[in-house]
Scaffold this active site. Structure first.
Site, PDB file in Angstrom:
ATOM      1  CE1 TYR A 152      -3.708   2.483   0.703  1.00 11.73           C
ATOM      2  CE2 TYR A 152      -2.389   3.236   2.564  1.00 11.73           C
ATOM      3  CZ  TYR A 152      -3.457   3.408   1.712  1.00 11.73           C
ATOM      4  OH  TYR A 152      -4.280   4.482   1.848  1.00 11.73           O
TER       5      TYR A 152
ATOM      6  CG  ASP B  38       5.852   3.592   0.692  1.00 14.28           C
ATOM      7  OD1 ASP B  38       6.182   4.168   1.750  1.00 14.28           O
ATOM      8  OD2 ASP B  38       4.678   3.518   0.293  1.00 14.28           O
TER       9      ASP B  38
ATOM     10  CE  LYS C 128       2.376   4.541   8.630  1.00 15.48           C
ATOM     11  NZ  LYS C 128       1.078   5.093   9.022  1.00 15.48           N
TER      12      LYS C 128
END
Length: 436
Positions: A152, A247, A275
Site C-alpha cells: 500500500y 516506500d 510516520k
C-alpha cells in the site's frame, strides 16, 4: 482509571460516540481500518495516550501496539516532542513561508538516510508516494509504474491497484471511483517474486519509469523481503534505466536509523518517508538523488506544492523525534524487546497447539494464524482472519490493544518495557485456549 478487565455492561461512551459519528462521518471513522470491520464490535474512542498506553473515553487503559500505526517510536506524548510542538505553536501555527526548522529537518534526513541527497517535505505518506511517482515519470519520460500486490502506497488513484492494508481488510481488490485509465500504467507483481519482475521488465522495460516497493512489506501484515529480492530489484532497474523507489513511510527510522535501505544495504533512487519522522504529527517527505530531485519546481519542470508542507508545528515535532533517534539510538534495544515478545507468543501458541506464523523485522512484526509461511499477499490472505478477530477481542478485554486487522503490523515503542511485555504474554496465554 478502570482496567479493561473490569468491563461492566456496554462500552457506553464509545458506543454513543460511534453512533453519533456514523451520522456525520462515513462509517463513523476518518480512516477505514479504525472501524473494526475486520474484527467486529465497536471501535474504542481514545481520550488520551501516555507512553505505551492509551485510555478510552470510558476510562479503560490498554497497552497499545498500534502506536498511531508506527508513528510513535518513543510512545505517546513523549515530553520532548510535546514541548517542542507547543513551543512552535506559540510562535505561529502556519506561515506559508520558509523557516529555519524545515531546513534543519531536511539536513538531518539527508544525514541519516543513506540514499537521500535532497528532500522535499509534504504532509502525508499518500502525498509523498503520489509526488515521487510524478517525479519519476518526469525524470525518465516514461509512463509505467511497477508495484507489488498487497503493498500500500497511499490512496492516490494510480496506486490503488491490488493494494494492501485497509483495502485488503475491506475485501476490495481496488476502489470504486478509480478508473481503468488511472491504473492502466500500473503493473502489479507478486511480492518476493523476482522472476515475475524480470519478466515484466523484459517485456515492458523501455516503458517503465519506476518500481515502487516497501523494503519490508507492512500492509498485508509484515512480510520480509526474501534474500536477494531487494538487490535483484536494484539490478533490474539499473539494467533498464528505471528508478527504484523505496516506500519507507513505515520502515523509515523504524527498522533502523536509515530505514530498510540501511538494514539491507540496497540504495534506491528515491525514498518516501513519513510516520516516525513526524513525531505523531502530519509530516512526511520524499527525497533521493540530487539529479532527480532537481527536476522539481521551481528549479525543474515537475510541479509539486503544498500550503502546509513544512508546517512549523509538525516540523518541530519531527525534528525532535529524529534528534531523539540520533541521541539514543534505540534500535538494538527495541529489537531485543520485539524478539522477546515474539518468542513468548510463539511459546504460547505452540503450547495451545495453535498453528501460527509470526513475521518480524526488528521491532516491526505481525501475527498470522496460518499453517505455513507468509511471504506474499496470497499467503497472507489465506491465514485465518476470523481467528485473529477472536484473539483481538480476547486481548482487548484484558487491556491489550492490537491492530484491528490481521493485515496490519504491530508496533513497539521505547515505552514498552518488561511490565508491558509481561502483561501482553500473560493475556495471550489466557486468550489462546479460547481460540478453538
Amino acid at each position: 482509571m478502570v482496567p479493561a478487565t473490569a468491563r461492566i455492561g456496554a462500552m457506553d461512551g464509545s458506543e454513543e460516540l460511534f453512533r453519533r459519528a456514523e451520522a456525520v462521518i462515513p462509517g463513523g471513522v476518518n480512516s477505514p481500518v479504525r472501524a473494526f470491520r475486520a474484527v467486529g464490535g465497536t471501535p474504542r474512542f481514545v481520550a488520551r495516550g501516555e507512553g505505551a498506553y492509551v485510555e478510552d473515553v470510558d476510562g479503560r487503559r490498554y497497552v497499545d501496539y498500534v502506536q498511531s500505526w508506527g508513528a510513535l517510536l518513543f510512545g505517546h506524548a513523549r515530553a520532548e516532542i510535546v514541548e517542542a510542538a507547543v513551543a512552535a505553536a506559540g510562535r505561529g501555527t502556519s506561515f506559508g513561508a520558509p523557516t529555519e526548522a524545515e531546513v534543519r529537518l531536511a539536513e538531518l534526513i539527508v544525514q541519516m538516510v543513506p540514499s537521500i541527497e535532497m528532500v522535499r517535505l509534504v504532509s502525508s505518506g499518500t502525498e509523498a508516494a503520489m509526488s515521487v511517482l510524478r517525479l519519476a515519470r518526469g525524470f525518465t519520460g516514461r509512463a509505467k509504474i511497477v508495484k507489488f500486490e498487497g503493498c500500500y502506497h497511499g490512496h492516490s488513484d494510480g496506486l490503488l491497484a491490488k493494494a494492501g492494508s485497509g483495502v485488503a481488510t475491506l475485501g476490495l481488490p481496488d476502489s470504486r471511483g478509480v478508473t481503468e485509465a488511472a491504473t492502466s500504467d500500473t503493473i502489479v507483481v507478486a511480492y518476493n517474486d523476482l522472476a515475475g519482475v524480470q519478466d515484466v521488465f523484459h517485456s515492458s522495460g523501455q516503458e517503465i519509469a519506476a518500481l515502487i516497493v516497501e523494503p519490508v512489506a507492512a500492509n498485508m501484515g509484515v512480510v520480509p523481503p526474501a534474500p536477494g529480492f531487494l538487490q535483484g530489484l536494484r539490478d533490474v532497474c539499473d539494467e533498464h534505466a528505471a528508478l527504484l523507489v523505496f516506500d519507507e513511510v513505515i520502515t523509515g527510522f523504524r527498522v533502523a536509523r536509515g530505514g530498510g535501505q540501511e538494514l539491507y544495504g540496497v540504495m534506491p533512487d528515491l525514498t518516501c518517508l513519513g510516520k516516525v519522522m513526524g513525531g505523531g504529527f502530519p509530516c512526511a517527505a520524499f527525497g533521493g538523488r540530487r539529479a532527480v530531485m532537481e527536476q522539481l519546481a521551481p528549479v525543474g519542470p515537475v510541479y509539486q506544492a503544498g500550503t502546509l508542507s513544512g508546517n512549523p508545528v509538525a516540523v518541530a515535532a519531527g525534528l525532535t523525534a529524529l534528534e531523539l533517534v540520533a541521541d539514543f539510538d534505540p534500535y538494538a534495544e527495541l529489537s531485543k524487546r520485539a524478539e522477546r515478545l515474539v518468542t513468548g507468543l510463539t511459546e504460547v501458541f505452540e503450547s495451545a497447539g495453535i498453528q501460527h506464523t509470526l513475521n518480524r523485522v526488528e521491532s516491526l512484526f505481525s501475527l498470522f494464524f496460518s499453517s505455513g509461511p507468509v511471504n506474499d499477499y496470497e499467503t497472507g490472505r489465506a491465514a485465518d482472519h476470523e481467528r485473529y478477530a477472536k484473539f483481538f477481542h480476547a486481548m482487548l478485554d484484558q487491556g491489550i490493544y492490537l491492530p484491528p486487522s490481521g493485515y496490519e503490523a504491530w508496533f513497539l515503542s521505547t515505552a514498552h518495557g518488561a511490565d508491558e511485555l509481561g502483561r501482553t504474554l500473560q493475556a495471550a496465554a489466557r486468550a489462546a485456549p479460547t481460540l478453538g
